[in-house]
Design an enzyme around this catalytic site. Structure first.
Site: not given
Ligand code: GTP
Ligand code: MG
Length: 245
Positions: A14, A64, A102, A108, A131, A147
């Site tokens: 990223k 978000f 993973r 995350t 904000r 990711h």
């Molecule tokens: P990715 O590899 O980026 O897809 O992350 P992930 O698979 O570990 O998490 P997920 O797919 O659930 O979420 C995608 C992205 O959304 C994350 O990398 C975070 O940046 C954001 N995100 C997910 N859940 C939350 C949350 O509860 N709060 C906030 N602030 N951001 C979130």
């Molecule tokens: Mg994801």
């Protein structure tokens, strides 16, 4: 090769990883020597709003989501330098590709990553305050560097979202491909089979596409219900075609 050997997963390095010069570290951590996984595809992508919102479609409507879309597009880390807004998209192939990537990425939330799995890639991430325009705190954003596909189903959706078959060596194609027997042009959310100025050719007769893409394109052209959005099919054919303002 058996099915386990060709398991694939999508990794995105990223914009925060690029900005902080962590690309080499991520690539070394995920190298074949350490993971037993091979590169199947790699590209530098200027992420369009369409690609960003299709990639994170499951988060549409969450508080978000807008900041997540800005983040993956590089708008936050390269606010004044739009030409630097990129991610590195990589397909890795090999036994347990999804699980291994993973695990090396980690939780995350970077705070959780540091606490529960020090040493994982996301333990080097940050959490930023989100904000609104008036400065009111809406919540937090997780800048977590990388990711990695969550499971085999997500990997298929994501690899087909970011990569066309010709981005991956033929012997490593993870999903069935087909040769297009029509031309498909896209403009402003609409698909048609004839060229006019401003319409972008998504696939031409004789081009190789994912079989599922060709099926979806034919359905969208006929106006039949399709299981996938038109944007999720065309986004990859528009990659690096335009610089958004
Ligand atoms: P990715 O590899 O980026 O897809 O992350 P992930 O698979 O570990 O998490 P997920 O797919 O659930 O979420 C995608 C992205 O959304 C994350 O990398 C975070 O940046 C954001 N995100 C997910 N859940 C939350 C949350 O509860 N709060 C906030 N602030 N951001 C979130
Ligand atoms: Mg994801």
């Amino acid at each position: 090769m058996n099915a386990q050997d060709i398991e694939q997963s999508l990794v995105l390095i990223k914009p925060d990883a690029l900005k902080n010069s962590l690309t080499g570290y991520v690539l070394s951590t995920l190298s074949e020597f350490h993971t037993g996984l091979r590169f199947a595809g790699a590209k530098i992508v200027h992420v369009s709003p369409m690609l960003a919102s299709e990639h994170y479609a499951e988060h549409r409507g969450k508080f978000f989501f807008p900041s997540l879309i800005d983040y993956i597009q590089g708008r936050l880390h390269y606010a004044e330098e739009p030409w630097k807004r990129r991610v590195i998209a990589i397909v890795y192939q090999g036994p347990n590709a999804v699980g291994k990537l993973r695990a090396l990425s980690g939780p995350t939330d970077p705070h959780k990553a540091r606490k529960e799995q020090p040493g994982c890639i996301r333990s080097l991430g940050t959490v930023e305050t989100i904000r609104d325009r008036d400065g009111k705190v809406l919540g937090e954003r997780m800048d977590n560097l990388i990711h990695a596909s969550a499971d085999a189903e997500a990997a298929e959706r994501e690899i087909k979202l970011w990569f066309r078959p010709s981005d991956i060596p033929p012997a490593m194609h993870p999903y069935p491909t087909e040769t297009s027997t029509s031309h498909y042009y896209y403009k402003d959310g609409k698909l048609c089979d004839t060229f006019a100025l401003g319409r972008i050719c998504v696939l031409a007769t004789g081009d190789l596409g994912w079989a599922s893409d060709l099926k979806a394109l034919a359905q969208h052209l006929r106006g039949d219900p399709a299981g996938t959005s038109l944007e999720s099919v065309v986004a990859k054919y528009l990659i690096n075609e335009h610089q958004e303002p």
